[in-house]
Design a protein around this motif. Structure first.
Motif, mmCIF file in Angstrom:
data_model
loop_
_atom_site.group_PDB
_atom_site.id
_atom_site.type_symbol
_atom_site.label_atom_id
_atom_site.label_comp_id
_atom_site.label_asym_id
_atom_site.label_seq_id
_atom_site.Cartn_x
_atom_site.Cartn_y
_atom_site.Cartn_z
ATOM 1 N N SER A 56 50.100 -0.515 35.032
ATOM 2 C CA SER A 56 49.561 0.269 33.902
ATOM 3 C C SER A 56 48.932 1.563 34.461
ATOM 4 C CB SER A 56 48.541 -0.559 33.121
ATOM 5 O OG SER A 56 47.418 -0.845 33.937
ATOM 6 N N LEU A 83 52.334 6.092 30.334
ATOM 7 C CA LEU A 83 53.153 5.471 31.403
ATOM 8 C C LEU A 83 54.443 4.949 30.773
ATOM 9 C CD1 LEU A 83 53.371 4.643 34.379
ATOM 10 C CD2 LEU A 83 52.367 2.428 33.736
ATOM 11 N N LYS A 84 55.527 5.410 31.317
ATOM 12 C CA LYS A 84 56.836 4.955 30.855
ATOM 13 C C LYS A 84 57.417 4.004 31.919
ATOM 14 C CE LYS A 84 61.324 6.657 29.330
ATOM 15 N NZ LYS A 84 62.203 7.845 29.152
ATOM 16 N N LYS A 85 57.620 2.735 31.503
ATOM 17 C CA LYS A 85 58.081 1.736 32.478
ATOM 18 C C LYS A 85 59.009 0.748 31.777
ATOM 19 C CE LYS A 85 54.270 -1.432 31.600
ATOM 20 N NZ LYS A 85 53.213 -2.279 32.163
ATOM 21 N N TYR A 124 59.282 -0.128 42.945
ATOM 22 C CA TYR A 124 59.391 0.102 41.505
ATOM 23 C C TYR A 124 59.486 1.630 41.242
ATOM 24 C CZ TYR A 124 57.557 -4.676 41.283
ATOM 25 O OH TYR A 124 57.375 -6.018 41.449
ATOM 26 N N LYS A 125 60.107 1.927 40.098
ATOM 27 C CA LYS A 125 60.174 3.334 39.667
ATOM 28 C C LYS A 125 59.642 3.419 38.243
ATOM 29 C CE LYS A 125 64.025 4.901 42.529
ATOM 30 N NZ LYS A 125 65.367 5.517 42.543
ATOM 31 N N ILE A 126 58.582 4.156 38.103
ATOM 32 C CA ILE A 126 58.007 4.377 36.784
ATOM 33 C C ILE A 126 57.769 5.893 36.596
ATOM 34 C CG2 ILE A 126 56.942 2.084 36.694
ATOM 35 C CD1 ILE A 126 54.313 3.387 37.507
ATOM 36 N N GLN A 127 57.452 6.288 35.340
ATOM 37 C CA GLN A 127 57.208 7.716 35.034
ATOM 38 C C GLN A 127 55.862 7.866 34.331
ATOM 39 O OE1 GLN A 127 60.659 8.846 32.706
ATOM 40 N NE2 GLN A 127 61.570 9.889 34.500
ATOM 41 N N ASP A 150 57.585 11.436 38.392
ATOM 42 C CA ASP A 150 58.276 10.208 38.853
ATOM 43 C C ASP A 150 57.448 9.535 39.942
ATOM 44 O OD1 ASP A 150 61.386 11.970 38.515
ATOM 45 O OD2 ASP A 150 60.458 10.539 37.106
ATOM 46 N N GLU A 174 57.129 -4.874 33.938
ATOM 47 C CA GLU A 174 56.702 -4.345 35.238
ATOM 48 C C GLU A 174 55.185 -4.400 35.279
ATOM 49 O OE1 GLU A 174 58.439 -0.482 35.682
ATOM 50 O OE2 GLU A 174 60.267 -1.282 36.579
ATOM 51 N N ILE A 191 47.621 4.255 39.324
ATOM 52 C CA ILE A 191 48.496 3.167 38.856
ATOM 53 C C ILE A 191 47.744 1.845 39.091
ATOM 54 C CG2 ILE A 191 50.730 2.028 39.106
ATOM 55 C CD1 ILE A 191 50.852 4.844 37.940
#
Length: 862
Positions: free
Chosen positions: A179, A170-172, A208-211, A227, A176, A194
């Motif tokens: 996990s 997880l890239k955040k 929120y925006k996470i990858q 994304d 934030e 998530i």
């Protein structure tokens, strides 16, 4: 790098002989393994004479390994035939392999059947892929810490354990409250969610925006990114859960389709739609299983919807998916394994794989194949249990036999030598029967087409061909044709003919490739009557075979040659005849010849002119010229007789000659020299001596007087009769052979006594002049060149044998002092006299006025 494993020494699997590895995506003709090298080290197979070993890949219809691999017949090396894609061939997380059967033979003898397993190694050629590039999820703002929202997982199409193993990150942004939660399902895939690590405050931040990064375990590793857009709302955060992950059930093959096979149950802690579950068969379930089973979406009951057929698979795997009805539905998988117990007695199924080229149920083999050669591999399939699955097969044929290789495995071999010329097609039936009650059987029919080899020599219908043709035909004239047969096919049955010629003998014939014989020149019967030669015929097979035949060409005669006279050899010819009473009436024999044959050379003689008095007659077939009666003085004179000889051919050929015959009739009996027989006693009687003396003196006087009178008459007649050719008769000279000069004798008269010297080819006697020195002028003698050889008529009896000739001098030759002109009178009335000759002097240096050759007017038979 290829890896070889000798599975035959491992106790875990005794059904596989060899295992090889090959990577997917390799180009065609990639080397996989060496069966010859690997089988050499196996305990149960020693291939010492490896040059005689061959390997045959037994293909099984259109399926199986035939489309991916091939085996070199001579080396036993395995190569790929095309680029292999493991993903299209195998399922994920399952060992990907193919099986192939290879027959090992030594010459035509079968040694062993090897079962080879080729494991296809996956290459990391696919990256993990998310079904969507981005997703939107929601968190209810009042959810507690640890709340999870599912997101789609990534799928890696690779099938290798590492290449398809996916890890997630997880890239955040720091702080934030999220996990990544990863859990594994029973089918090996991951489920992502998530996870909320802290309570959310929608008024502070509502999105929120996470990858999410997915990486596979290949080397090098590949990855993809999802994304994730998070909205703070309520979500369905519970998965349906099955009561057990794997269901294992067994049913009989005749199971009642109205009864459920198994009932699956799953629970979901969510409420409302998020807790309602729907059951479905996953797309991972194979089509064959989906045709036999169905599931109730609401209750989870699995039913049998199609009966099992004989020979079908006995184990089926079903993947069942339970999904809730939430806005973001959650699902889980369970595996159902159904084991089908077969109680039926099914018919055995026969499968035939051919060693040689084949099409459908026809295989082709050469007629020179050796006995015991392996031509087909037979595998029988029967999934029945007990005696229902025990199989016995047989084949009844006089040329082929069935040999057992193992349980339900056989080979078809050649039993007796094949001959295409006798039978080129064989139908084979293999019968297989189980031991059930009642026993069931099946049969497999296929055909063997026997191909031709050049093994038969061309044959002629007879040893000798005989042809007849007439002479004088134009060149290229058709003589005849010959034919040979060869039952071989193709080039082996195509024949070519040629003459066997020798450089020493010219052969006036030629032959075409099809056996037609013709002449190259016109033939002459008189030159050669029969031609004997040979013709060779050869086929175009490999190697070519040939044969020879004798040819006899008989050249038939045509009447293309006229007869010609041998005697007389000069036309006109002159003869002087002195006739004495009480002697033979035969004059001479005319002789002719004809170089033709048979009736074309059968001659007939006739007098065509000059015989008005009918004084002469001739034998039509012997040519004997005779007087028809006793002559008198009035018959003397000169006769110009014309003779005709003709053959019996068609058309008739003929020749003529003229004889000028001067006839003198004497009124006296010819003198004969009588031999005196002296009595061999010791004493001679005086009277006998006196008688002998008186008789000798009297006989000498008579002979001398007779000779003188004959010479005077002959000289008078010669002076009064001009030469027919216009020359002076006194210029002619006498010799016993042509072109010899006359001796210059000066004597007047002498007497030669004739003696027999054998017989000529016609049976007539040959008489040679013997010199009697008494009466020889001036002591001169005849030498051998001056003794004429005369053929007298064959006498009718010994009393008619001529005993003497009379020779008298005619005159001095006025042509030259060196020559004498003599007339030699034979007892059969033929004479020798000089004749003017047109021939050159042949080196004797005669003068033009004296170029008279000595010519003998030959006697009959000369």
């Amino acid at each position: 790098m290829m890896l070889l494993a000798l599975i035959s020494i491992l106790p875990v699997c005794l059904c596989v002989d060899l295992v090889y590895y090959v990577q997917e995506r390799k180009s065609p003709r990639t080397y996989v393994g060496d069966i010859a090298a690997d089988t050499h080290s196996m305990d149960n197979l020693q291939l010492k004479d490896h040059k005689m070993i061959t390997f045959s890949h037994l293909k099984q219809g259109t399926s199986g390994t035939s489309q991916f691999f091939r085996v070199s017949k001579e080396t036993g090396k395995i190569y790929t035939t095309q680029t292999i894609d493991a993903e299209s061939l195998c399922s994920r997380n399952v060992e990907c392999f193919e099986m192939m059967d290879v027959a090992v033979r030594k010459g035509t003898s079968f040694i062993k059947l090897l079962e080879i397993k080729i494991i296809i190694q996956d290459v990391n050629d696919h990256q993990p892929e998310f079904l969507q590039k981005q997703v939107h999820i929601e968190f209810e703002e009042d959810v507690v810490k640890g709340t999870k929202v599912l997101i789609p997982n990534a799928i890696d199409k690779d099938v290798g354990m590492l290449n398809s193993k996916i890890t997630y990150q997880l890239k955040k942004i720091i702080k934030e409250p999220f996990s990544l939660f990863v859990s594994k399902s029973v089918d090996g895939t991951s489920q992502l969610a998530i996870n909320l690590e802290e309570r959310l405050d929608r008024e502070t931040k509502d999105s929120y925006k996470i990858q999410v990064i997915a990486k596979d375990g290949g080397s090098p590793s590949k990855q993809s990114i999802l994304d994730v857009h998070i909205l703070v709302t309520d979500v369905n955060d519970n998965f349906p859960v099955f009561s057990q992950n794997v269901y294992n059930v067994s049913i009989y093959s005749d199971y009642d389709p109205k009864e459920p096979v198994v009932i699956l149950t799953a629970t979901d802690l969510d409420l409302g739609k998020n807790g309602e579950i729907v059951y479905q068969l996953s797309t991972k379930t194979k089509q064959l299983a989906q045709t036999h089973f169905k599931i109730n979406e609401k209750t989870g009951q699995i039913f049998l919807q199609k009966k099992f057929e004989s020979g079908q698979k006995s184990t089926y795997t079903l993947y069942v998916k339970a999904t809730d009805k939430g806005d973001l539905p959650l699902s889980s998988l369970a595996i159902v394994v159904v084991n089908v117990i077969n109680q039926q007695n099914n018919i055995p199924k026969i499968e035939v794989n051919y060693v040689f080229s084949s099409s459908e149920d026809v295989t082709s083999i050469s007629e020179d194949i050796e006995v015991s050669s392996f031509i087909a591999y037979v595998k029988v399939t029967d999934h029945d249990v007990g005696q229902n699955g025990e199989i016995h097969c047989d084949l009844h044929h006089d040329k082929f036999q069935l040999q057992r290789l193992g349980p339900k495995k056989y080979k078809v071999t050649v039993k007796n030598q094949l001959d295409r010329e006798t039978e080129d097609h064989h139908d084979i039936i293999i019968n297989c029967q189980d031991k059930g009650s009642p026993p069931l059987h099946s049969e497999k029919k296929f055909s063997v087409q026997v191909t031709d080899v050049n093994d038969v020599q061309p044959q002629f219908p007879k040893e000798t061909f005989k042809f007849l043709m007439y002479e004088n035909q134009e060149s290229k004239h058709h003589v005849g044709s010959i034919n040979a047969t060869d039952p071989d096919l193709g080039p082996g049955g195509k024949l070519t003919y040629s003459l066997i010629t020798h450089s020493k003998h010219f052969l006036p014939f030629k032959i075409t490739d099809y056996g037609f014989i013709s002449t190259t020149t016109s033939l002459d019967h008189e030159l050669q009557k029969v031609y004997k030669f040979q013709v060779i015929v050869q086929d175009n097979g490999i190697p070519p075979l040939n044969n020879t035949v004798n040819i006899i060409v008989e050249v038939r005669d045509k009447n293309d040659n006229a007869p010609y006279f041998i005697f007389p050899s000069i036309n006109p010819f002159t003869m002087d005849i002195v006739y004495y009473p009480h002697h033979t009436n035969n004059v001479t024999v005319l002789k002719a010849s004809d170089i033709d044959s048979r009736e074309n050379a059968f001659l007939r003689y006739d007098i065509t002119a000059g015989n008005e008095k009918q004084l002469f007659t001739i034998n039509h077939y012997t040519g004997l010229l005779s007087f028809t009666r006793v002559l008198n003085q009035q018959d003397s004179g000169t006769y110009e007789l014309e003779f005709l000889v003709k053959d019996s051919g068609s058309p008739v050929q003929s020749a003529k000659t003229v004889i000028f015959l001067t006839l003198t009739v004497s009124n006296k009996t010819s003198e004969m020299l009588n031999a005196v027989h002296i009595k061999t006693e010791d004493k001679i009687h005086l009277n006998l001596v006196v008688i002998i003396t008186l008789a000798s003196v009297t006989l000498s006087v008579i002979i001398t007087a007779s000779l003188s009178i004959c010479i005077l008459r002959c000289c008078h007649r010669r002076r009064s009769t001009p030469h027919i050719g216009g020359g002076n008769p006194t210029e002619r000279c006498v010799s016993e052979q042509r072109h010899l000069m006359c001796p210059s004798y000066q004597g007047n008269t002498w007497i030669d006594v004739m003696s027999s010297k054998g017989s000529d080819p016609d049976g007539d006697r040959n008489f040679h002049l013997e010199d009697s020195r008494r009466g020889s002028p001036q002591g001169h003698e005849f030498d051998n060149r001056q003794r004429g050889t005369m053929s007298a008529l064959k006498p009718h009896s010994s009393n008619e044998m001529p005993q003497q000739i009379i020779i008298r001098e005619v005159s001095q030759s006025p042509c030259s002092e060196r020559y004498k002109k003599n007339t030699m009178i034979s007892p059969d009335y033929s004479i020798w006299r000089p004749t003017r000759s047109p021939h050159p002097d042949n080196g004797h240096n005669w003068k033009e006025a004296d170029r008279d050759h000595c010519h003998r007017e030959d006697l009959p038979g000369m």
